[in-house]
Design an enzyme around this catalytic site. Structure first.
Site, PDB file in Angstrom:
ATOM      1  N   GLU A  59     -54.526  55.198  39.854  1.00  8.67           N
ATOM      2  CA  GLU A  59     -54.689  56.650  39.908  1.00  8.67           C
ATOM      3  C   GLU A  59     -55.925  57.076  39.118  1.00  8.67           C
ATOM      4  OE1 GLU A  59     -52.904  60.497  37.694  1.00  8.67           O
ATOM      5  OE2 GLU A  59     -51.613  58.731  37.837  1.00  8.67           O
ATOM      6  N   ASP A  63     -58.988  58.792  41.088  1.00  5.00           N
ATOM      7  CA  ASP A  63     -59.400  60.150  40.753  1.00  5.00           C
ATOM      8  C   ASP A  63     -60.926  60.253  40.724  1.00  5.00           C
ATOM      9  OD1 ASP A  63     -58.905  62.911  39.502  1.00  5.00           O
ATOM     10  OD2 ASP A  63     -60.064  61.922  37.934  1.00  5.00           O
ATOM     11  N   ASP A 132     -50.650  62.070  42.577  1.00  5.30           N
ATOM     12  CA  ASP A 132     -51.027  60.845  41.861  1.00  5.30           C
ATOM     13  C   ASP A 132     -51.065  59.640  42.800  1.00  5.30           C
ATOM     14  OD1 ASP A 132     -51.118  62.343  39.573  1.00  5.30           O
ATOM     15  OD2 ASP A 132     -49.219  61.609  38.751  1.00  5.30           O
ATOM     16  N   GLU A 135     -54.193  59.569  44.992  1.00  2.00           N
ATOM     17  CA  GLU A 135     -55.345  59.129  44.208  1.00  2.00           C
ATOM     18  C   GLU A 135     -55.313  57.614  44.014  1.00  2.00           C
ATOM     19  OE1 GLU A 135     -56.477  62.982  41.445  1.00  2.00           O
ATOM     20  OE2 GLU A 135     -55.019  61.534  40.679  1.00  2.00           O
TER      21      GLU A 135
END
Length: 245
Positions: A59, A63, A132, A135
């Site tokens: 994650e 991101d 989450d 990502e």
């Protein structure tokens, strides 16, 4: 009863589930262990006493990859937009609301590994868990197939939302807002039904009807089903407070 550590292994049944998920998205994936980790929530790995075997690191990576892809796409696709407009658009696109809505679009929640507590608390529909996970999924695609393939995936998912944003002149995700409103007030989710398609294949218009339960609420038109659904959600959200279901 505590899960056994062997439960985290990629069994044939789990691999078959993930293969179906990838097939629906037309994505090739080499490292299924990496994919499995991307879809493993910390609540699941904690029950196995394997706290590092979850999607939190992916994650973190995803991101940054997602932000770079979106920034690059906005910069190259909209040369006449100001820095302020591009920043506002990017903030909307990578927000928890937008990411969770995209996750729902691809049915990502069905493939997330959750602990018993999150499972019983409807964790598959929680915005934070879904955002989450997508990502982490982007991070896994980047590691497995490279930046170009990750870009292709992200732009393919988000481009319609970006175009709608700039065409409308606002940055609201009406599908997410409507989903949240209806679930909170009526404890159910809105549903969308394709009513008809108008025009030739090269210039087709999709007509969609929106329902809450059995009740017809609104309709919308667009150059894609997703665009039509977004427009139907916008109409419904603006009218919902005046509708007594």
């Amino acid at each position: 009863m505590k899960k056994k550590s062997s439960d985290f292994c990629l069994c044939n049944e789990r691999k078959s589930q993930l293969s179906k998920f990838l097939e629906n998205l037309s994505i090739d994936f080499s490292n299924f262990d990496l994919l499995n980790t991307a879809l493993c929530h910390s609540s699941y790995s904690n029950e196995l006493d394997q706290k590092s075997s979850n999607n939190e690191r992916l994650e973190f990576l995803g991101d940054s990859v997602l932000n770079l892809i979106i920034t690059d796409h906005l910069y190259k696709t909209y040369p006449n937009k100001s820095e302020g407009e591009l920043s506002k658009a990017r903030s909307y696109i990578v927000s928890e609301d937008s990411l969770s809505n995209i996750a729902r679009e691809i049915n990502l929640g069905s493939y997330i590994l959750l602990g018993r507590g999150e499972e019983s608390n409807d964790g598959r529909n929680k915005k934070g868990i879904l955002a989450d996970a997508i990502e982490a999924f982007v991070g896994a695609i980047y590691l497995d197939s490279g930046f170009s393939r990750a870009t292709e995936f992200v732009v393919g998912l988000f481009d319609m939302y970006i175009r709608l944003m700039f065409n409308r002149g606002d940055f609201k995700d009406y599908k997410s807002l409507l989903q949240e409103y209806v679930q909170k007030k009526y404890k159910i989710s809105p549903s969308y039904k394709l009513d008809k398609e108008i025009g030739p294949d090269h210039d087709k218009v999709f007509c969609v009807e929106l329902y809450v339960g059995e009740n017809f609420i609104s309709n919308g038109k667009g150059k894609s089903k997703k665009e039509a659904e977004m427009r139907a959600a916008e109409v419904a959200l603006k009218a919902m407070e005046n509708i007594n279901l």
